[in-house]
Design an enzyme around this catalytic site. Sequence first.
Site, PDB file in Angstrom:
ATOM      1  N   ALA A  66       0.918  -1.315  -0.084  1.00  0.00           N
ATOM      2  CA  ALA A  66      -0.114   0.168  -0.168  1.00  0.00           C
ATOM      3  C   ALA A  66       0.585   1.381   0.116  1.00  0.00           C
ATOM      4  O   ALA A  66       2.461   1.164   0.267  1.00  0.00           O
ATOM      5  CB  ALA A  66      -0.607   0.021   1.499  1.00  0.00           C
ATOM      6  N   GLY A 105       0.268  -5.516   0.793  1.00  0.00           N
ATOM      7  CA  GLY A 105      -0.590  -5.086  -0.519  1.00  0.00           C
ATOM      8  C   GLY A 105       0.346  -5.430  -1.406  1.00  0.00           C
ATOM      9  O   GLY A 105      -0.859  -6.190  -2.603  1.00  0.00           O
ATOM     10  N   GLU A 108      -0.298  -9.210  -1.455  1.00  0.00           N
ATOM     11  CA  GLU A 108      -2.308  -9.276  -1.187  1.00  0.00           C
ATOM     12  C   GLU A 108      -2.803  -9.545  -2.385  1.00  0.00           C
ATOM     13  O   GLU A 108      -3.947 -10.321  -2.687  1.00  0.00           O
ATOM     14  CB  GLU A 108      -2.665  -8.062   0.072  1.00  0.00           C
ATOM     15  CG  GLU A 108      -1.845  -9.251   1.432  1.00  0.00           C
ATOM     16  CD  GLU A 108      -3.034  -7.663   2.234  1.00  0.00           C
ATOM     17  OE1 GLU A 108      -2.702  -6.735   2.251  1.00  0.00           O
ATOM     18  OE2 GLU A 108      -3.511  -8.273   3.501  1.00  0.00           O
ATOM     19  N   GLU A 128       4.220  -5.794   6.903  1.00  0.00           N
ATOM     20  CA  GLU A 128       3.547  -4.919   7.542  1.00  0.00           C
ATOM     21  C   GLU A 128       3.587  -4.802   9.012  1.00  0.00           C
ATOM     22  O   GLU A 128       3.596  -3.853  10.046  1.00  0.00           O
ATOM     23  CB  GLU A 128       1.967  -4.793   7.658  1.00  0.00           C
ATOM     24  CG  GLU A 128       1.049  -4.487   6.242  1.00  0.00           C
ATOM     25  CD  GLU A 128       1.349  -5.615   4.982  1.00  0.00           C
ATOM     26  OE1 GLU A 128       2.204  -6.673   5.586  1.00  0.00           O
ATOM     27  OE2 GLU A 128       0.801  -5.683   4.272  1.00  0.00           O
TER      28      GLU A 128
HETATM   29  C1  3H9 Z   1       0.689  -2.566   3.206  1.00  0.00           C
HETATM   30  O1  3H9 Z   1       0.469  -2.659   2.146  1.00  0.00           O
HETATM   31  C2  3H9 Z   1      -0.742  -2.551   3.864  1.00  0.00           C
HETATM   32  C3  3H9 Z   1      -1.787  -3.116   3.565  1.00  0.00           C
HETATM   33  O2  3H9 Z   1      -2.070  -4.468   4.142  1.00  0.00           O
HETATM   34  C4  3H9 Z   1      -3.290  -3.620   3.635  1.00  0.00           C
HETATM   35  C5  3H9 Z   1      -3.758  -2.326   2.976  1.00  0.00           C
HETATM   36  C6  3H9 Z   1      -5.184  -1.845   3.547  1.00  0.00           C
HETATM   37  N1  3H9 Z   1       4.649   3.390   0.169  1.00  0.00           N
HETATM   38  O3  3H9 Z   1      13.526   1.804   0.291  1.00  0.00           O
HETATM   39  P1  3H9 Z   1      13.794   2.563  -0.735  1.00  0.00           P
HETATM   40  C7  3H9 Z   1       9.583   5.026  -0.734  1.00  0.00           C
HETATM   41  S1  3H9 Z   1       1.956  -1.518   4.121  1.00  0.00           S
HETATM   42  C8  3H9 Z   1       4.614   4.678   0.238  1.00  0.00           C
HETATM   43  O4  3H9 Z   1      14.557   3.832  -0.783  1.00  0.00           O
HETATM   44  P2  3H9 Z   1      14.630  -0.161  -1.674  1.00  0.00           P
HETATM   45  C9  3H9 Z   1      10.084   5.110  -0.491  1.00  0.00           C
HETATM   46  O5  3H9 Z   1      10.049   6.651   0.772  1.00  0.00           O
HETATM   47  C10 3H9 Z   1       3.135  -1.579   2.939  1.00  0.00           C
HETATM   48  N2  3H9 Z   1       6.380   5.001  -0.337  1.00  0.00           N
HETATM   49  O6  3H9 Z   1      14.133   1.528  -1.921  1.00  0.00           O
HETATM   50  C11 3H9 Z   1      11.178   5.595  -0.575  1.00  0.00           C
HETATM   51  O7  3H9 Z   1      11.146   7.284  -1.156  1.00  0.00           O
HETATM   52  P3  3H9 Z   1      12.578   8.693  -1.204  1.00  0.00           P
HETATM   53  C12 3H9 Z   1       3.996  -2.650   3.154  1.00  0.00           C
HETATM   54  C13 3H9 Z   1       6.842   3.792  -0.546  1.00  0.00           C
HETATM   55  O8  3H9 Z   1      15.084  -0.008  -3.482  1.00  0.00           O
HETATM   56  C14 3H9 Z   1      11.295   5.130  -2.462  1.00  0.00           C
HETATM   57  O9  3H9 Z   1      10.180   4.536  -2.118  1.00  0.00           O
HETATM   58  N3  3H9 Z   1       4.775  -2.285   1.939  1.00  0.00           N
HETATM   59  C15 3H9 Z   1       7.484   3.140  -0.064  1.00  0.00           C
HETATM   60  O10 3H9 Z   1      15.433   0.097  -1.177  1.00  0.00           O
HETATM   61  C16 3H9 Z   1      12.282   4.580  -2.413  1.00  0.00           C
HETATM   62  O11 3H9 Z   1      12.088   3.392  -1.443  1.00  0.00           O
HETATM   63  C17 3H9 Z   1       6.372  -2.156   2.909  1.00  0.00           C
HETATM   64  O12 3H9 Z   1       6.080  -2.361   4.210  1.00  0.00           O
HETATM   65  C18 3H9 Z   1       5.124   2.482   0.057  1.00  0.00           C
HETATM   66  N4  3H9 Z   1       4.891   1.204   0.050  1.00  0.00           N
HETATM   67  O13 3H9 Z   1      13.690  -0.820  -1.165  1.00  0.00           O
HETATM   68  C19 3H9 Z   1       7.230  -2.631   2.108  1.00  0.00           C
HETATM   69  N5  3H9 Z   1       8.062   2.005  -0.488  1.00  0.00           N
HETATM   70  O14 3H9 Z   1      12.762   7.412  -2.189  1.00  0.00           O
HETATM   71  C20 3H9 Z   1       8.564  -0.847   2.457  1.00  0.00           C
HETATM   72  C21 3H9 Z   1       9.164   2.815  -0.512  1.00  0.00           C
HETATM   73  O15 3H9 Z   1      11.484   9.717  -2.045  1.00  0.00           O
HETATM   74  N6  3H9 Z   1       9.327  -0.607   1.427  1.00  0.00           N
HETATM   75  N7  3H9 Z   1       8.383   3.588  -0.854  1.00  0.00           N
HETATM   76  O16 3H9 Z   1      12.563   8.154  -0.162  1.00  0.00           O
HETATM   77  C22 3H9 Z   1      10.045  -1.266   1.162  1.00  0.00           C
HETATM   78  O17 3H9 Z   1      10.394  -1.671   2.501  1.00  0.00           O
HETATM   79  C23 3H9 Z   1      11.454  -0.833   0.984  1.00  0.00           C
HETATM   80  O18 3H9 Z   1      11.045   0.242  -0.074  1.00  0.00           O
HETATM   81  C24 3H9 Z   1      11.726  -1.880  -0.497  1.00  0.00           C
HETATM   82  C25 3H9 Z   1      12.516  -1.020  -2.169  1.00  0.00           C
HETATM   83  C26 3H9 Z   1      12.216  -3.339  -0.488  1.00  0.00           C
HETATM   84  C27 3H9 Z   1      10.462  -2.246  -1.775  1.00  0.00           C
END
Ligand code: 3H9
Length: 699
Positions: A66, A105, A108, A128
């Site tokens: 998400a 998400g 999901e 999450e």
């Molecule tokens: C969820 O899904 C809830 C659902 O179950 C249900 C809902 C009803 N959203 O980490 P990076 C941005 S909760 C918004 O440096 P990498 C991040 O801030 C979510 N922004 O890259 C950054 O911005 P900036 C569950 C996001 O290659 C840029 O993207 N998912 C999100 O080292 C690059 O990120 C997670 O918890 C997001 N979801 O790593 C996954 N994700 O460049 C969270 C990233 O402006 N994300 N951004 O600073 C990660 O773990 C890592 O970002 C990922 C990439 C492994 C994907």
Amino acid sequence: MTAINSVTDLTVEDGIGVLTLNSPPVNALSANVRDGIFEGIKQAQADDAVKAIVLICDGRTFIAGADISEFGGAQKGASLFEAQEMMENSVKPVIAAIHGTALGGGLEVALVANYRVAVPSAKCGLPEVALGLLPGAGGTQRLPRIVGAEKALEMMTSGAHVPAKQCLEMGLVDELVEEGKLREGAIAFARKVLAENRPLKKVRDLQDKMDAARGHPEIFADFRKANARKFRGFLAPESNIKCIEAAVNLPFDEGMAVERKLFMELMTGVQSAAQRYVFFAERQVWKVPDVPEDTAILPINKVGIIGAGTMGGGIAMNFANVGIPVKIVEMKQDALDRGLGVIRKNYENTAKRGRLTDAQVEERTALLTGSLSLEDLADCDLIIEAVFENMDVKKDIFGKLDKIAKPGAILATNTSALNIDEIATATTRPEAVIGLHFFSPANVMRLLEVVRADKTSKEVIATSMKLAKKIGKIAALVGVCPGFVGNRMLFQRQNQANALVFEGAMPWDVDRVLFDFGFPMGPFAMSDLAGLDIGYRKEDYEGETAKRPKQVRDELVELERRGQKTGAGYYDYDENRVAKPSAITEKIIKDYAAKSGANQRDISDEEILERTIFPMINEGAKILEEGKAIRASDIDIVWINGYGWPVYRGGPMFYGDTVGLKKVVERLEHYEKQMGDFFKPSALLKKLAEEGKGFKDLK
Ligand code: 3H9
């Protein structure tokens, strides 16, 4: 190709509709992406030329979850549930094609496809929990139906990103396709599904693994027990567990209702707000406003370290771990041999625990060489001084390095307290001098304070930050001041911990309050662990050289109560190192207080908490006023990663905002009246409080 919206298009290739999402950086499920899925699947179903649908992403990753930045805002466009329903009820098979990471998400969404294929480098996870949440789009009910309750418990409470090969073994992924050929592979898989007339499999209908786990509540009881320490203080792990219990014990739709209820509770709670804040803070901390992203990075191919003690050795391991050769310089051969020996032992112990192979131990130790001569550091790109804290010694070393180091080399000090501007004056190249303050044990602790001195160049700062990332640290850029950010605030807490004991609280009272707040241990237990004799010098309080009165700690050391290592310190320890309050310590404290004329009294837990934590918040505000940290959230990163501040409280500055700065100021002023200037609120803190603002409002 049909454009569905600005981030989604649909192409039809010989009967297969390929729905491609492209919403950089990580294809998070923003309104456009949800709309794209909803509309795209709808159109593909309506198109007679399409027999099966592949959902794939452009860019670096499949949907990473998400859009966290949208949380709490008004919902626009199709909801995630509507998009998922469109997929799950599709009359044509839907195949999710995964590269990068399918997280939260994102997974999901993949779980409502009929099939999932992935390239070998892909990873899947429900992280999450790390945001103080649970998967709120059916993940808690669908994942266990594929992988079983036990594996779902592991995955959801750890948030692990599970490699594709393991996902295949668990049945989470149906087939691996060749790396770099996801699109072709997914289309070929879709054709196979059609050719073999495979069913429109729905994960929600799988029931075998839930039936197998039903009637075995011990699965959950044992899991809770085994992880009690790890989950202490956090709300999200327990809610995740409850959802998996619901998946096992209830029909799908009822399980979904449990998921929704618990998700909303977490989502609106302060822990998740804190953990989401930390997620962005961890990414923000790397950004230095006056050091642009395109600043030249200096090549670091060889590192020199001065000092083979605990700190120098730990620092060296960081570089060897990522394949950078290190030369360690010591004054004496036996100290050098001992230092190199300790590093080898550390690696061997890691290998014994199965986290390194024997070959890796050899590779890493081969990257470390020793020397007794500073001259041998002439070819190093970065030299880190890690000798004991003495300004004259450090200046002498930097003066020598100035003559030895090659042009362009970075000259770093690991000092935790000394003035780096002054150290830099010993060289003719202050622009090359920087502080790299590692935390002990330096090979384990994630935090690195990168300390910028007055004249440090932007290239040196940019290179240090980049290098920190390479060696797996989280770096906060801070300015020169006594104790920098972390220790400067620690001094405040320690000051009050000691004062409280003087006034009538016992060390175990202070420790208990801070432990219950969420720290792994309190300051006195910490001192016992580190050793009370660290920095102890009898001449500091006795004889002509005395510069302060004798303290409780000195008495304890004199009694050979030097901490855990001697079986006693502030606490008494049994043979299993379990701490018990000590009558001896209590007597020393009471005698000391009586001698000093202290009026000991009962002190409430609330007072202990306020007096140890609020001065830290105040000091953080002063640090911001002085420009010694870039942002409040950087201070929080320091405390979470260097000092065990509980992540679910978001760091001291976030906590200040949670309590309300008005209240923080009121309480500081209350103590100021009783105890004086130590508690005087800083101008910034007062201003924010008066304006009804928090640190979050600072730009
Ligand atoms: C969820 O899904 C809830 C659902 O179950 C249900 C809902 C009803 N959203 O980490 P990076 C941005 S909760 C918004 O440096 P990498 C991040 O801030 C979510 N922004 O890259 C950054 O911005 P900036 C569950 C996001 O290659 C840029 O993207 N998912 C999100 O080292 C690059 O990120 C997670 O918890 C997001 N979801 O790593 C996954 N994700 O460049 C969270 C990233 O402006 N994300 N951004 O600073 C990660 O773990 C890592 O970002 C990922 C990439 C492994 C994907």
